[in-house]
Design a protein around this motif. Structure first.
Motif, PDB file in Angstrom:
ATOM      1  N   ALA A   1     -21.986  23.631  24.886  1.00 27.06           N
ATOM      2  CA  ALA A   1     -21.100  24.786  24.778  1.00 27.06           C
ATOM      3  C   ALA A   1     -21.676  25.863  23.870  1.00 27.06           C
ATOM      4  O   ALA A   1     -21.673  27.038  24.195  1.00 27.06           O
ATOM      5  CB  ALA A   1     -19.746  24.340  24.263  1.00 27.06           C
ATOM      6  N   ALA A   2     -22.194  25.455  22.726  1.00 26.71           N
ATOM      7  CA  ALA A   2     -22.673  26.445  21.781  1.00 26.71           C
ATOM      8  C   ALA A   2     -23.943  27.117  22.271  1.00 26.71           C
ATOM      9  O   ALA A   2     -24.185  28.279  21.999  1.00 26.71           O
ATOM     10  CB  ALA A   2     -22.913  25.811  20.422  1.00 26.71           C
ATOM     11  N   ALA A   3     -24.743  26.371  23.019  1.00 24.17           N
ATOM     12  CA  ALA A   3     -25.937  26.981  23.575  1.00 24.17           C
ATOM     13  C   ALA A   3     -25.551  28.037  24.599  1.00 24.17           C
ATOM     14  O   ALA A   3     -26.196  29.066  24.727  1.00 24.17           O
ATOM     15  CB  ALA A   3     -26.821  25.925  24.218  1.00 24.17           C
TER      16      ALA A   3
ATOM     17  N   GLU B   1     -22.849  29.793  24.415  1.00 25.06           N
ATOM     18  CA  GLU B   1     -22.436  30.939  23.597  1.00 25.06           C
ATOM     19  C   GLU B   1     -23.651  31.766  23.206  1.00 25.06           C
ATOM     20  O   GLU B   1     -23.669  32.974  23.339  1.00 25.06           O
ATOM     21  CB  GLU B   1     -21.719  30.445  22.334  1.00 25.06           C
ATOM     22  CG  GLU B   1     -21.457  31.518  21.317  1.00 25.06           C
ATOM     23  CD  GLU B   1     -21.218  30.958  19.917  1.00 25.06           C
ATOM     24  OE1 GLU B   1     -20.187  31.301  19.347  1.00 25.06           O
ATOM     25  OE2 GLU B   1     -22.054  30.191  19.410  1.00 25.06           O
ATOM     26  N   ALA B   2     -24.685  31.059  22.738  1.00 20.45           N
ATOM     27  CA  ALA B   2     -25.878  31.770  22.289  1.00 20.45           C
ATOM     28  C   ALA B   2     -26.581  32.444  23.453  1.00 20.45           C
ATOM     29  O   ALA B   2     -27.105  33.540  23.327  1.00 20.45           O
ATOM     30  CB  ALA B   2     -26.821  30.806  21.586  1.00 20.45           C
ATOM     31  N   ASN B   3     -26.563  31.790  24.607  1.00 24.08           N
ATOM     32  CA  ASN B   3     -27.234  32.368  25.766  1.00 24.08           C
ATOM     33  C   ASN B   3     -26.531  33.613  26.273  1.00 24.08           C
ATOM     34  O   ASN B   3     -27.155  34.489  26.843  1.00 24.08           O
ATOM     35  CB  ASN B   3     -27.330  31.338  26.895  1.00 24.08           C
ATOM     36  CG  ASN B   3     -28.477  30.379  26.647  1.00 24.08           C
ATOM     37  OD1 ASN B   3     -29.301  30.634  25.780  1.00 24.08           O
ATOM     38  ND2 ASN B   3     -28.506  29.289  27.385  1.00 24.08           N
TER      39      ASN B   3
ATOM     40  N   ARG C   1     -25.343  35.745  24.426  1.00 26.38           N
ATOM     41  CA  ARG C   1     -25.848  36.797  23.555  1.00 26.38           C
ATOM     42  C   ARG C   1     -27.266  37.178  23.950  1.00 26.38           C
ATOM     43  O   ARG C   1     -27.678  38.310  23.834  1.00 26.38           O
ATOM     44  CB  ARG C   1     -25.834  36.287  22.117  1.00 26.38           C
ATOM     45  CG  ARG C   1     -25.191  37.227  21.163  1.00 26.38           C
ATOM     46  CD  ARG C   1     -25.128  36.701  19.730  1.00 26.38           C
ATOM     47  NE  ARG C   1     -25.232  35.300  19.528  1.00 26.38           N
ATOM     48  CZ  ARG C   1     -26.353  34.709  19.108  1.00 26.38           C
ATOM     49  NH1 ARG C   1     -27.420  35.420  18.892  1.00 26.38           N
ATOM     50  NH2 ARG C   1     -26.371  33.418  18.905  1.00 26.38           N
TER      51      ARG C   1
ATOM     52  N   SER D   1     -18.329  26.147  19.381  1.00 29.92           N
ATOM     53  CA  SER D   1     -18.493  27.487  19.895  1.00 29.92           C
ATOM     54  C   SER D   1     -17.282  28.343  19.513  1.00 29.92           C
ATOM     55  O   SER D   1     -16.148  27.904  19.646  1.00 29.92           O
ATOM     56  CB  SER D   1     -18.611  27.373  21.414  1.00 29.92           C
ATOM     57  OG  SER D   1     -18.858  28.609  21.963  1.00 29.92           O
TER      58      SER D   1
ATOM     59  N   LYS E   1     -19.735  30.922  13.130  1.00 29.64           N
ATOM     60  CA  LYS E   1     -20.866  30.558  12.273  1.00 29.64           C
ATOM     61  C   LYS E   1     -22.003  31.564  12.364  1.00 29.64           C
ATOM     62  O   LYS E   1     -22.576  31.961  11.342  1.00 29.64           O
ATOM     63  CB  LYS E   1     -21.355  29.137  12.600  1.00 29.64           C
ATOM     64  CG  LYS E   1     -21.682  28.881  14.070  1.00 29.64           C
ATOM     65  CD  LYS E   1     -21.870  27.396  14.335  1.00 29.64           C
ATOM     66  CE  LYS E   1     -22.404  27.118  15.738  1.00 29.64           C
ATOM     67  NZ  LYS E   1     -21.419  27.424  16.804  1.00 29.64           N
TER      68      LYS E   1
ATOM     69  N   GLN F   1     -32.700  31.863  17.633  1.00 31.81           N
ATOM     70  CA  GLN F   1     -32.815  30.761  18.591  1.00 31.81           C
ATOM     71  C   GLN F   1     -34.044  30.851  19.491  1.00 31.81           C
ATOM     72  O   GLN F   1     -34.778  29.897  19.649  1.00 31.81           O
ATOM     73  CB  GLN F   1     -31.554  30.686  19.444  1.00 31.81           C
ATOM     74  CG  GLN F   1     -31.536  29.421  20.306  1.00 31.81           C
ATOM     75  CD  GLN F   1     -30.340  29.382  21.219  1.00 31.81           C
ATOM     76  OE1 GLN F   1     -29.600  30.355  21.352  1.00 31.81           O
ATOM     77  NE2 GLN F   1     -30.135  28.258  21.853  1.00 31.81           N
TER      78      GLN F   1
ATOM     79  N   GLU G   1     -29.684  28.714  14.757  1.00 32.79           N
ATOM     80  CA  GLU G   1     -30.037  27.735  15.788  1.00 32.79           C
ATOM     81  C   GLU G   1     -31.518  27.776  16.148  1.00 32.79           C
ATOM     82  O   GLU G   1     -31.870  27.843  17.323  1.00 32.79           O
ATOM     83  CB  GLU G   1     -29.208  27.975  17.062  1.00 32.79           C
ATOM     84  CG  GLU G   1     -27.722  28.033  16.773  1.00 32.79           C
ATOM     85  CD  GLU G   1     -26.899  27.257  17.778  1.00 32.79           C
ATOM     86  OE1 GLU G   1     -27.476  26.440  18.507  1.00 32.79           O
ATOM     87  OE2 GLU G   1     -25.684  27.458  17.795  1.00 32.79           O
TER      88      GLU G   1
ATOM     89  N   HIS H   1     -24.918  24.058  16.069  1.00 43.04           N
ATOM     90  CA  HIS H   1     -23.698  23.493  16.651  1.00 43.04           C
ATOM     91  C   HIS H   1     -23.806  21.971  16.670  1.00 43.04           C
ATOM     92  O   HIS H   1     -22.904  21.288  17.098  1.00 43.04           O
ATOM     93  CB  HIS H   1     -23.501  24.020  18.071  1.00 43.04           C
ATOM     94  CG  HIS H   1     -24.625  23.620  18.988  1.00 43.04           C
ATOM     95  ND1 HIS H   1     -25.762  24.388  19.129  1.00 43.04           N
ATOM     96  CD2 HIS H   1     -24.793  22.545  19.771  1.00 43.04           C
ATOM     97  CE1 HIS H   1     -26.586  23.781  19.963  1.00 43.04           C
ATOM     98  NE2 HIS H   1     -26.032  22.665  20.372  1.00 43.04           N
TER      99      HIS H   1
END
Lengths: 268, 379
Positions: A247-249, A251-253, A255, B37, B41, B83, B161, B194
């Motif tokens: 899920a968090a990846a 979110e980052a993707n 962006r 998510s 953060k 990242q 990240e 995360h």
């Protein structure tokens, strides 16, 4: 005329026209026409670049007024010839001498060159990896430094393809300057047709084509010199990140829409 | 020291990304921000170098309000790793690393020297310096990203990240090297992830954020695993937290038994069901069942390699895992040079675990209890 013997005859007379030294020199010779043609083209390209390059960089950098790119693209639909006569009739009487013809034809050529230049520049800046842009700001580059040191160099391949498209169109279209009494290689074409001198008309058309191809080659060389080898290589496959299910990846993707990493680049 | 003081970020559409965050990242330590998510953060991290401006509250660096520093200058003094590395594709690896020194006006020679030094520091070979980012693997790119952030030797690093886009094996490797590097450099680091495992492995202090941008708990990893402040934190740190907490507990004196061994290529002696095979330096290689090979010399293909090896003086987790994974049920323990010291049984590790103390719970302040103490003169 339609027989093969006829076309051989046309080609033969085209070359004998071209090879006649008398046709190359003098105030209405090929060399003069060539230089005139180049002068109209370069003038229009320089003006168009001065308008489209800063504007495209600004739109790409700030993301503002994107509609302008679409609008100028739509303007390509306006017929060039009609525009030329309209400008000649409108601007001509107010101006004196050569300028009365040079200005309308230059304006028309500039209008022709701006859309591909603007679209190329804007698209080039827009396509810069958002992660690289974010990093550029994050390491402490000012807005100007981000533009100058990251966005512009990364946009160069697309900027240059815009330049090549525009030059090709401008060189081909500069022929019509002759229609309103200017020189250039169009003169050979227009006069050739008007006086029934077909070898001369064909020579004019051939010379325009050769000039366009030569210019294209020159610009391709220039592009190779200007663009960093790091950009010339094949792009990394999109979506190379292997942990996207998280899920968090995701979110980052969101962006950073350009997926990369995880997969070795195609070296050499 | 980085200090968040009642920091709130609210977007024009009303979304609150970070809500009244107060937190201190102590000098020379790694503070990990972790959460699901949408917990704010990354927003919190990006407010430190003002990639995002806080709506309310302030963030200070060693007592100086970042809101009053010129943006570009502030950022040049803070290492920034993201990242996907975000390397500049048109610049060579060395030029990428030298970005901040060049911005600071270092001359070419000094920048080049520094860039080469850092390339080696992050474990890349010098010949990679002339490559372009597209020619590197994801892990290599990430190393270059770290080198670029370290180039001007900033006291503070922000890492968003940085290891999440590489595969698990490379990630593990990068994490280990990152910790080794931090041991040498002692930067003040804020690290966003995360992944709770990564948080616990890397953090001197871990701050768990919940959706809506509020701080759920901040504590040292062992404390966090032992005393989650509420259900959310308990849930987030995961089911096997009891086992994972063992990695913070150094092995007390375990009752090691000596182990009969056989050197690879020799015949086993005696009647033991399992025999430990070692090389000439007494480095354990694997286990063998003498009954199965019928009295001939031990060959490489006879080895059972399933067991992990624990280091004497390492963590209880390592010792227990060695015992649990060993085919003979006897966990192999080695010294720092990798030579056999002895073996240990699972129940012996378990009784050692029963004898160790869990971190004390701080009844007064469940949210901040167990946080890394900040020296008084810094506050």
């Amino acid at each position: 005329m339609a027989s093969s013997g006829g076309s051989a005859l046309v080609i033969g007379s085209l070359f004998s026209w071209l090879l006649d030294p008398a046709h190359w020199s003098g105030p209405d010779g090929i060399l003069t026409r060539l230089l005139e043609h180049l002068w109209y083209s370069v003038l229009a390209m320089v003006i168009a670049l001065a308008i489209a390059l800063p504007l495209g960089l600004w739109i790409g950098h700030t993301g503002r007024m994107r509609w302008l790119v679409t609008a100028t693209n739509a303007a390509r639909a306006v017929p060039t010839l009609g525009l030329l006569f309209a400008f000649a009739l409108w601007l001509g009487p107010a101006l004196r001498g050569n300028l009365a013809f040079l200005l309308p034809s230059t304006v028309v050529l500039v209008l022709l060159a701006v859309p591909p230049l603007l679209a190329g520049t804007y698209a080039g800046v827009e396509a810069v990896d958002p992660a690289a842009r974010d990093a550029a700001r994050g390491v402490g580059m000012t807005g100007w430094q981000v533009l100058r040191q990251v966005e512009l160099p990364c946009a160069l391949p697309l900027v240059m393809s815009g330049v090549r498209t525009a030059s090709l169109q401008v060189v081909a279209t500069a022929t019509i300057a002759a229609l309103i009494g200017l020189g250039g290689l169009g003169r050979l074409l227009v006069d050739g047709i008007a006086f029934g001198d077909y070898p001369q008309a064909a020579a004019g058309a051939l010379l325009v084509a050769v000039l366009a191809v030569l210019l294209e080659g020159l610009l391709a060389l220039l592009q190779r010199r200007l663009v960093s080898p790091g950009l010339a290589r094949t792009r990394r496959p999109v979506g190379g990140s292997r942990n996207d299910d998280d899920a968090a990846a995701v979110e980052a993707n969101a962006r950073l829409p350009v997926g990369q990493g995880g997969i070795p680049g195609g070296s050499s | 020291m980085i200090r968040f003081d009642g920091v709130t970020k609210q977007y024009p559409d009303g979304t609150v990304a970070v809500d009244d965050l107060s937190l201190t990242a102590p000098t020379g330590k790694i503070t990990v921000l972790v959460g699901p998510s949408g917990c704010g953060k990354t927003t919190s991290l990006r407010m430190v170098n003002r990639m995002i401006e806080p709506t309310r509250g302030s963030i200070s660096l060693d007592g100086q309000d970042t809101g009053r520093m010129p943006q570009a200058e502030l950022r040049r003094g803070i290492g920034y790793v993201i990242q996907h590395a975000g390397l500049f594709p048109h610049r060579t690896v060395l030029d990428n690393i030298g970005t901040v020194p060049r911005l600071l006006g270092w001359d070419r020679k000094r920048t080049a020297e520094r860039s080469r030094e850092l390339l080696e520091r992050v474990g890349l070979e010098l010949h990679l310096g002339d490559r372009y980012p597209a020619q590197l693997s994801g892990g290599q790119q990430q190393r270059v990203g770290v080198a670029r952030a370290l180039a001007a030797d900033p006291p503070v690093m922000l890492m968003d990240e940085p290891f999440s886009a590489v595969d698990p094996i490379v990630r593990d490797q990068l994490q280990d090297e990152f910790l080794r590097l931090q041991d040498e450099l002692g930067k003040t680091i804020v690290f966003v992830t995360h992944d709770i495992d990564e948080a616990i492995k890397l953090g001197d202090q871990v701050a768990v954020l919940r959706v809506g941008g509020t701080l759920a708990q901040v504590a040292e990893p062992s404390y966090l695993l032992a005393h989650p402040a509420d259900d959310f934190v308990a849930d987030f740190v995961g089911r096997d937290r009891g086992y994972r907490a063992l990695q913070f507990q150094a092995t007390p004196r375990l009752p090691l038994r000596s182990e009969r061994t056989v050197v690879l290529g020799e015949r086993p002696e005696g009647s033991a069901a399992w025999l430990l095979v070692v090389d000439d330096d007494r480095h354990p290689l694997g286990w063998v069942e003498p009954a199965r090979i019928g009295g001939r010399a031990v060959e490489d293909s006879d080895l059972h390699r399933g067991g992990t090896v624990a280091r004497a003086g390492g963590t209880l987790r390592g010792a227990l895992d060695a015992a649990l994974s060993s085919p003979s049920r006897r966990g192999v323990v080695v010294d720092d040079s990798g030579s056999l010291v002895g073996t240990v049984l699972a129940h012996e590790v378990l009784s050692a675990i029963e004898d160790t103390d869990r971190p004390e719970r701080d009844e007064d302040d469940p949210v901040h209890g167990g946080a890394v103490a900040v020296a008084a003169d810094e506050a």
